[in-house]
Motif scaffolding. Structure first.
Motif, mmCIF file in Angstrom:
data_model
loop_
_atom_site.group_PDB
_atom_site.id
_atom_site.type_symbol
_atom_site.label_atom_id
_atom_site.label_comp_id
_atom_site.label_asym_id
_atom_site.label_seq_id
_atom_site.Cartn_x
_atom_site.Cartn_y
_atom_site.Cartn_z
ATOM 1 N N UNK A 8 -41.593 -34.443 -52.531
ATOM 2 C CA UNK A 8 -40.262 -34.387 -51.936
ATOM 3 C C UNK A 8 -40.278 -33.374 -50.806
ATOM 4 N N UNK A 9 -39.782 -33.808 -49.637
ATOM 5 C CA UNK A 9 -39.622 -32.930 -48.491
ATOM 6 C C UNK A 9 -38.156 -32.926 -48.072
ATOM 7 N N UNK A 10 -37.758 -31.846 -47.427
ATOM 8 C CA UNK A 10 -36.434 -31.783 -46.816
ATOM 9 C C UNK A 10 -36.601 -31.459 -45.336
ATOM 10 N N UNK A 11 -35.775 -32.115 -44.549
ATOM 11 C CA UNK A 11 -35.760 -31.880 -43.107
ATOM 12 C C UNK A 11 -34.351 -31.523 -42.689
ATOM 13 N N UNK A 12 -34.161 -30.285 -42.270
ATOM 14 C CA UNK A 12 -32.877 -29.875 -41.719
ATOM 15 C C UNK A 12 -32.761 -30.434 -40.305
ATOM 16 N N UNK A 13 -31.551 -30.501 -39.802
ATOM 17 C CA UNK A 13 -31.303 -31.098 -38.486
ATOM 18 C C UNK A 13 -32.157 -30.429 -37.416
ATOM 19 N N UNK A 14 -32.944 -31.253 -36.675
ATOM 20 C CA UNK A 14 -33.754 -30.741 -35.576
ATOM 21 C C UNK A 14 -34.937 -29.898 -35.986
ATOM 22 N N UNK A 15 -35.322 -29.982 -37.236
ATOM 23 C CA UNK A 15 -36.411 -29.134 -37.726
ATOM 24 C C UNK A 15 -37.546 -29.987 -38.282
ATOM 25 N N UNK A 34 -31.989 -34.160 -44.621
ATOM 26 C CA UNK A 34 -32.638 -35.455 -44.765
ATOM 27 C C UNK A 34 -33.795 -35.278 -45.735
ATOM 28 N N UNK A 35 -33.790 -36.048 -46.814
ATOM 29 C CA UNK A 35 -34.779 -35.899 -47.872
ATOM 30 C C UNK A 35 -35.763 -37.064 -47.833
ATOM 31 N N UNK A 36 -37.014 -36.701 -47.777
ATOM 32 C CA UNK A 36 -38.061 -37.710 -47.687
ATOM 33 C C UNK A 36 -38.987 -37.613 -48.889
ATOM 34 N N UNK A 37 -39.307 -38.748 -49.444
ATOM 35 C CA UNK A 37 -40.285 -38.853 -50.513
ATOM 36 C C UNK A 37 -41.577 -39.406 -49.914
ATOM 37 N N UNK A 91 -36.238 -42.317 -46.528
ATOM 38 C CA UNK A 91 -35.418 -41.111 -46.518
ATOM 39 C C UNK A 91 -33.997 -41.322 -46.998
ATOM 40 N N UNK A 92 -33.385 -40.205 -47.413
ATOM 41 C CA UNK A 92 -31.971 -40.175 -47.809
ATOM 42 C C UNK A 92 -31.283 -39.095 -47.007
ATOM 43 N N UNK A 93 -30.207 -39.484 -46.355
ATOM 44 C CA UNK A 93 -29.404 -38.508 -45.613
ATOM 45 C C UNK A 93 -28.315 -37.996 -46.526
ATOM 46 N N UNK A 94 -28.340 -36.688 -46.800
ATOM 47 C CA UNK A 94 -27.372 -36.055 -47.694
ATOM 48 C C UNK A 94 -26.473 -35.123 -46.909
ATOM 49 N N UNK A 134 -39.259 -41.795 -35.243
ATOM 50 C CA UNK A 134 -38.305 -42.398 -34.298
ATOM 51 C C UNK A 134 -36.878 -42.136 -34.757
ATOM 52 N N UNK A 135 -35.880 -42.599 -34.003
ATOM 53 C CA UNK A 135 -34.483 -42.355 -34.390
ATOM 54 C C UNK A 135 -34.137 -42.839 -35.802
ATOM 55 N N UNK A 136 -34.849 -43.804 -36.322
ATOM 56 C CA UNK A 136 -34.612 -44.250 -37.707
ATOM 57 C C UNK A 136 -34.957 -43.169 -38.721
ATOM 58 N N UNK A 137 -35.722 -42.164 -38.296
ATOM 59 C CA UNK A 137 -36.150 -41.009 -39.091
ATOM 60 C C UNK A 137 -37.247 -41.328 -40.101
ATOM 61 N N UNK A 138 -37.746 -42.546 -40.071
ATOM 62 C CA UNK A 138 -38.915 -42.856 -40.904
ATOM 63 C C UNK A 138 -40.131 -42.129 -40.331
ATOM 64 N N UNK A 139 -40.902 -41.473 -41.177
ATOM 65 C CA UNK A 139 -42.118 -40.789 -40.738
ATOM 66 C C UNK A 139 -43.262 -41.796 -40.753
ATOM 67 N N UNK A 140 -43.894 -41.952 -39.606
ATOM 68 C CA UNK A 140 -44.925 -42.967 -39.444
ATOM 69 C C UNK A 140 -46.231 -42.304 -39.018
#
Lengths: 112, 115
Positions: A35-42, A88-91, A106-109, B40-46
């Protein structure tokens, strides 16, 4: 082929409410899960990873927890959300040592 | 602790031209992996491309190639014949081959393609 799913895609929750985000992987067995988290613009910050059922390693002490009840299922939880949990949470998963990590959608929370 | 640094927050390039994105990293390990991902803008990591540290040959993948300088701890991405679809945040990432493959990411470079 392998696929990774995350849901929900978007979630708006009030402060103090619980959280459960789910990640499942298809087409592989015994993956490493992340699990990763991405803050806005980071960039991405690793929160938890798991190398097997019931095995969870925490990278950053915080309000969140993770569980792996099944081989291909990884859950991110919180008992009481904070405003700072927004992001934004990414698995992600890998098949083993030296292999590339592949990410879910991803899931936008948003915590209000 | 390992760190990854991307010193170019933003870059732009004309369509069909070539652009190079920079990345440096810090590690005391000798066996590791380096990656470039795009978001990309979809935010999927590729995944764009990966490099094994033990390989001296630079990785290439169609229009994408890297310049891996192990001694300098530098890992740049060259995109040739830039296309509109290359517009994205590009992240450099490091993984130490320790069995859990945790990724450490840089802060990213936003690439804009000018038509």
């Amino acid at each position: 082929s392998q696929t990774i799913h995350q849901w929900p895609a978007t979630l708006v929750q009030p402060v103090g409410s619980p959280l459960s985000l789910e990640c499942t992987v298809e087409g592989t067995s015994n993956p490493n899960l992340y699990w990763y988290r991405q803050a806005a613009g980071r960039g991405l910050q690793l929160l938890f990873y798991s190398v097997g059922i019931g095995q969870i390693s925490s990278e950053v002490p915080q309000n969140l927890s993770a569980s792996r009840p099944q081989d291909r299922q990884f859950i991110l939880s919180s008992k009481k959300l904070l405003l700072s949990d927004s992001g934004f949470y990414l698995c992600a998963w890998t098949g083993g040592p030296g292999e590339t990590q592949y990410f879910g959608p991803g899931t936008r929370l948003l915590v209000l | 602790a390992q760190t990854v640094t991307q010193s170019q927050p933003e870059m732009s390039v004309q369509e069909a031209e070539t652009v190079t994105l920079s990345c440096t990293y810090d590690t005391s390990e000798s066996d590791y992996y380096l990656f470039w991902y795009k978001q990309p803008p979809s935010r999927q990591m590729i995944l764009v491309i990966r490099q094994e540290a033990y390989k001296q040959q630079n990785a290439t993948e169609n229009r994408f190639s890297v310049n891996f300088q192990k001694a300098a701890k530098s890992f740049s991405l060259k995109i040739s014949d830039s296309q509109l679809g290359d517009a994205a945040m590009h992240f450099c990432a490091y993984s130490f081959n320790f069995g859990n493959e945790k990724l450490t990411f840089g802060t990213g470079t936003r690439l804009t393609i000018i038509p």
